[in-house]
Design a protein around this motif. Structure first.
Motif, PDB file in Angstrom:
ATOM      1  N   GLY A  28      60.159 -23.939  -8.113  1.00 22.16           N
ATOM      2  CA  GLY A  28      59.172 -22.967  -7.693  1.00 22.16           C
ATOM      3  C   GLY A  28      59.352 -22.583  -6.268  1.00 22.16           C
ATOM      4  N   THR A  86      49.968 -21.509  -8.376  1.00 20.91           N
ATOM      5  CA  THR A  86      50.931 -20.666  -9.086  1.00 20.91           C
ATOM      6  C   THR A  86      51.387 -19.506  -8.201  1.00 20.91           C
ATOM      7  OG1 THR A  86      49.951 -21.215 -11.226  1.00 20.91           O
ATOM      8  CG2 THR A  86      51.272 -19.206 -11.115  1.00 20.91           C
ATOM      9  N   SER A  90      55.250 -18.511  -6.961  1.00 15.46           N
ATOM     10  CA  SER A  90      55.783 -17.500  -7.867  1.00 15.46           C
ATOM     11  C   SER A  90      55.622 -16.106  -7.288  1.00 15.46           C
ATOM     12  CB  SER A  90      55.061 -17.563  -9.227  1.00 15.46           C
ATOM     13  OG  SER A  90      55.000 -18.882  -9.723  1.00 15.46           O
ATOM     14  N   ALA A 211      55.894 -15.175 -11.940  1.00 12.93           N
ATOM     15  CA  ALA A 211      54.916 -16.018 -12.621  1.00 12.93           C
ATOM     16  C   ALA A 211      54.845 -15.662 -14.103  1.00 12.93           C
ATOM     17  CB  ALA A 211      53.540 -15.862 -11.978  1.00 12.93           C
TER      18      ALA A 211
END
Length: 467
Positions: A28, A86, A90, A211
């Protein structure tokens, strides 16, 4: 007990960090590879361990419906933290994927609002209403380019109910007063957090993978997105001159959440004679079933045309100062005034207007969330067809008239205590009178009256406001 609950909240935040670190090893970006959360996620954790933890602890001490409501709010903040993790790892996805990522937060927001509707008889209804009215502020992650002002508007929406809590418990139980201060500080600090890390909108990673819908769900799996309701009215907040259709769609998503239990009111009732399983004769007709009103395509196309936006105006036209069509203008000032002049403010929303000097009269018409501050008026201040406005007198005013208005706070000065306040067809009116120590005492204006016949005439007296 409150300190213990706060400690538990901080421990849960720490555990959440460790879980994020352990689950971010799948690639990530640099932050994920090093097993650390981003700077703005850490800053959000400080918000959770600070005012959110304090609000949760005080809610547990109050107990009852307030405690249950706080558990839902705690879950909402947890879902939002997962979403921020997230976003920090992302790149921004498509709107459809983004809607899926926002689904857990959206679901809890609806649960918070539904809890208030299911507990209208609760003795702590004002507490529940303050939370329910402001929880859509968590939709700031979908707002651009001004998420901070959106949070401020949602915070202001709770003011009427937090003031009621303060009024009811100020002399009875200081814990409820502390609860109000803790809850309000959540949104105040969230605005500061947004200003520092997400000024014009949520900051997505520039280097991580795009994402996916599975990447933003909590460890238990994301709930399915709720079915879409009727199209909400357009929102003024968060609109951009660039015509970002994606931002508009996301704004509409969170605007629809504000409907709460009212979201089903637009559905049409189908009678038994229109149901094929209860009226078999409909099947034998071989033609189309009765459909009631014509489809939307048959309606006039003019209804679908976008509303025309008029330019803002602040000018002196003869003896009248015209203040019109302002949105989010916090520094409107009229200073070069004369006694013969009047001020007319029309359709000014989320703005602040200051009138200096002595003037003949001031009228507020069709304004929403407008703050008016003025020195001296020799005639009258009229508030007509407005919502959630605040009027502050610095000098003298003989008469204030409030008509067809929902939500009006009038702050009187020491020199204007003899002012006459005339109201009609209005609600949620409060007059704030200064004390010797400089603080204000808030007094509600009666909205309920009793009329009796005394043998010669009708006699009308004000009654205490119910609730």
């Amino acid at each position: 007990m409150a300190e213990l609950a706060g400690l538990v909240q901080r421990l849960e935040v720490a555990v959440g960090r460790l879980e994020a670190m352990s689950s971010s090893g799948g690639g990530g970006g640099p932050a994920a590879a090093s097993g650390a959360v981003s700077v703005y996620v850490e800053a959000y954790d400080n918000l959770l361990s600070g005012p959110v933890a304090q609000y949760t602890a005080l809610s547990q001490k109050i107990g009852g419906d307030v405690q249950k409501h706080a558990e839902l709010m705690k879950q909402a903040f947890s879902c939002q933290r997962q979403f921020l993790v997230t976003a920090s790892n992302s790149q921004k996805p498509s709107d459809s994927v983004l809607t899926s990522l926002l689904a857990p937060v959206s679901k809890v927001i609806q649960e918070v609002q539904a809890f208030r509707e299911k507990n209208r008889s609760s003795p702590l209804f004002n507490h529940l209403s303050a939370v329910s009215e402001s929880v859509p502020a968590l939709g700031w992650v979908a707002m651009a380019p001004k998420p901070g002002p959106f949070v401020k508007e949602m915070q202001d929406a709770a003011t009427f109910y937090t003031n009621r809590v303060l009024k009811d418990y100020k002399e009875k139980d200081k814990m409820h007063v502390e609860w109000v201060h803790a809850y309000v500080s959540i949104w105040t600090e969230l605005q500061a957090y947004i200003k520092q890390h997400h000024t014009t909108g949520l900051s997505w990673s520039k280097t991580g993978p795009v994402a996916s819908a599975s990447g933003g769900a909590p460890s238990g799996g994301a709930p399915a997105p709720p079915p879409p309701g009727p199209p909400p009215p357009p929102m003024d907040l968060g609109k951009s001159s660039g015509g970002d259709s994606g931002a508009t769609n996301r704004n509409a998503l969170f605007a629809s959440l504000n409907k709460g239990a009212d979201i089903t009111k637009g559905l049409k009732h189908v009678s038994d004679d229109q149901k094929t399983h209860k009226n078999p004769g409909l099947k034998a007709q071989g033609g189309p079933l009765p459909s009631g009103p014509k489809p939307f395509a048959a309606r006039p196309t003019a209804a679908a045309s976008p509303a025309r936006t008029l330019p803002p105006v602040l000018e002196l036209d003869g003896k009248k100062w015209k203040v019109e069509n302002h949105e989010g203008a916090q520094n409107l000032v009229i200073s070069d005034t004369e006694l013969k002049q009047v001020v007319y403010a029309f359709k000014c929303n989320n703005s602040t207007l200051q009138v200096k000097g002595k003037i003949n009269s001031i009228t507020l018409d069709n304004c929403k969330k407008l703050g008016l501050v003025f020195d001296d008026v020799v005639g009258i201040v009229e508030v007509i067809n407005c919502k959630d406005v605040k009027v502050q007198v610095m000098g003298k005013i003989p008469t204030i008239s409030i008509n067809k208005t929902d939500g009006c706070h009038v702050y009187l000065s020491k020199d204007s205590l003899s002012c006459e306040i005339i109201s009609a067809k209005s609600s949620e009116m409060n007059v704030l009178v200064p004390n010797k120590d400089g603080e204000y005492t808030e007094i509600p204006v009666p909205e309920q009256f009793k009329t009796v016949w005394d043998g010669n005439k009708l006699v009308t007296t004000a009654t205490e406001i119910a609730g």
